[in-house]
Design an enzyme around this catalytic site. Structure first.
Site, short mmCIF file in Angstrom:
data_model
loop_
_atom_site.label_atom_id
_atom_site.label_comp_id
_atom_site.label_asym_id
_atom_site.label_seq_id
_atom_site.Cartn_x
_atom_site.Cartn_y
_atom_site.Cartn_z
N GLN A 114 0.82 -1.20 0.00
CA GLN A 114 0.00 0.00 0.00
C GLN A 114 0.86 1.26 0.00
OE1 GLN A 114 -3.49 -0.80 3.02
NE2 GLN A 114 -1.67 -1.91 3.68
N VAL A 116 3.74 4.07 -1.19
CA VAL A 116 4.10 4.74 -2.44
C VAL A 116 5.56 5.19 -2.43
CG1 VAL A 116 1.72 5.54 -2.79
CG2 VAL A 116 3.35 7.04 -1.61
N HIS A 134 -1.51 1.49 -4.35
CA HIS A 134 -1.80 2.92 -4.30
C HIS A 134 -0.83 3.74 -5.14
CE1 HIS A 134 -3.83 1.98 -0.20
NE2 HIS A 134 -4.63 1.73 -1.22
N ASN A 232 1.95 -5.93 13.70
CA ASN A 232 1.68 -4.50 13.78
C ASN A 232 1.72 -4.07 15.24
OD1 ASN A 232 0.97 -2.17 12.09
ND2 ASN A 232 -0.91 -2.09 13.29
#
Length: 343
Positions: A114, A116, A134, A232
């Site tokens: 996800q 960039v 993305h 996470n």
């Protein structure tokens, strides 16, 4: 992700939960979970990684929803946080490089990101083995022929707008980074869906799993009896669907996994290419001498107007011509013109 990217995004009132407390598993619990993850990886026939901003925080790039994340601070009225270094100078983390080693060992089959920030591609993950859902702040796409251009500088626009450069076919290039209202490109989405359905283990690293529809992709593996593992520091809305949830720093977890798998994490070596162009014109000026007009230009491989990110100055000396003084070029474009008389 890029702070420039965050500043260019359209305003969105509701970006989901932000600023949630970080959770750290006790050392003995963390070690047991790492061993469980290693066992799952050893048994896996088709491992897929699904990555978020949390794998790039150790690279100096703030995340979005952490205690000091981009959206957390914006929600508190504090604006965008400062990165610890310019975005284009960020280098891949331990996790990025470990994924490269896993791919080269044939264990990791595909990466879905996800992010960039282009760090997966810089690290060495083959383009055909990654879906950048993305987009990529350093990648441009030709809408005419489909040619891609990976840059060493951040593209100036987002939202798939036209940039200032052209493709080899002549068409105007576009950036590849999505804005809020943009749909996931099928070129990235389709292989991501396919890989998640083929996977027996999807390893989610450093993602809050809140951005739809991307956050639903890893759970396509459940249809075929696969497992989802979440690493996470914060709780996610998808934790209950996961077979294993690890609360620890991603780099520490992955380093432990690589140790137990007896795999080396390769060092990162960055290569930036530039061109040195020398042009000259020679013609008679005096009866016994010739007049030479020459130009030296140092440029990026991406074009003469592209920035050279890692070059601060250029020194030009003339070892065989002591009568010509050394030139120090301190400003881009690096250009030197001389009109000396030949001996």
């Amino acid at each position: 992700m890029s702070l420039g990217f965050a500043e260019k995004l359209s305003y969105k009132e509701n970006v989901g939960s932000v600023g949630m407390s970080e959770i750290f598993d006790p050392p003995h619990v963390l070690q047991q979970k790492i061993e469980n993850l290693v066992a799952l990886i050893r048994k896996s026939k088709h491992l897929v990684a699904f990555t978020g901003a949390g794998i790039s925080t150790s690279c100096g790039i703030p995340d979005f929803r952490g205690p000091k994340g981009v959206w957390t601070l914006q929600h508190e009225g504090k604006g965008v946080p400062e990165a610890s270094l310019p975005f284009h100078r960020a280098i891949p983390s331990i996790t990025h490089m470990a994924l490269v080693a896993l791919e080269k060992a044939g264990i990791l089959k595909f990466v879905i990101s996800q992010n960039v920030d282009s760090l997966h591609l810089r690290s060495g993950i083959p383009r055909e083995k990654i879906a950048e859902l993305h987009g990529n702040s350093f990648r441009e796409l030709c809408p005419s022929c489909g040619e891609e251009y990976l840059r060493d500088f951040e593209v100036e626009t987002i939202g798939m707008k036209q940039t200032s450069r052209h493709c080899k076919c002549g068409a105007r290039l576009k950036d590849t980074v999505l804005d809020w209202e943009d749909e996931l490109p099928l070129k990235e989405l389709n292989p991501a869906v396919e890989q998640c359905r083929m996977a027996d283990v999807v390893l989610c690293l450093g993602t809050s799993l809140q951005i739809t529809p991307a956050c639903d992709l890893p759970f396509q593996t459940l249809r075929g009896g696969g497992r989802v593992i979440i690493v996470n520091l914060q709780q996610t809305p998808k934790d209950k669907k996961a077979s294993l949830v690890i609360h620890g720093r991603v780099d520490k977890v992955i380093a432990g996994v690589m140790h137990d798998l007896n795999l080396q994490i390769p060092p990162y070596v960055r290569v930036d290419l530039f061109q040195i162009n020398l042009t000259y014109r020679q013609f008679p000026r005096f009866s016994d001498k010739k007049y030479v007009n020459w130009t030296l230009r140092v440029t990026s491989e991406h074009g003469k107007n592209a920035p050279l990110q890692f070059i601060k100055s250029v020194e030009v000396s003339f070892l065989d011509r002591p009568n010509l003084r050394t030139a120090i070029l301190l400003k881009q474009p690096f250009l030197l013109k001389r009109y000396p008389l030949s001996d």
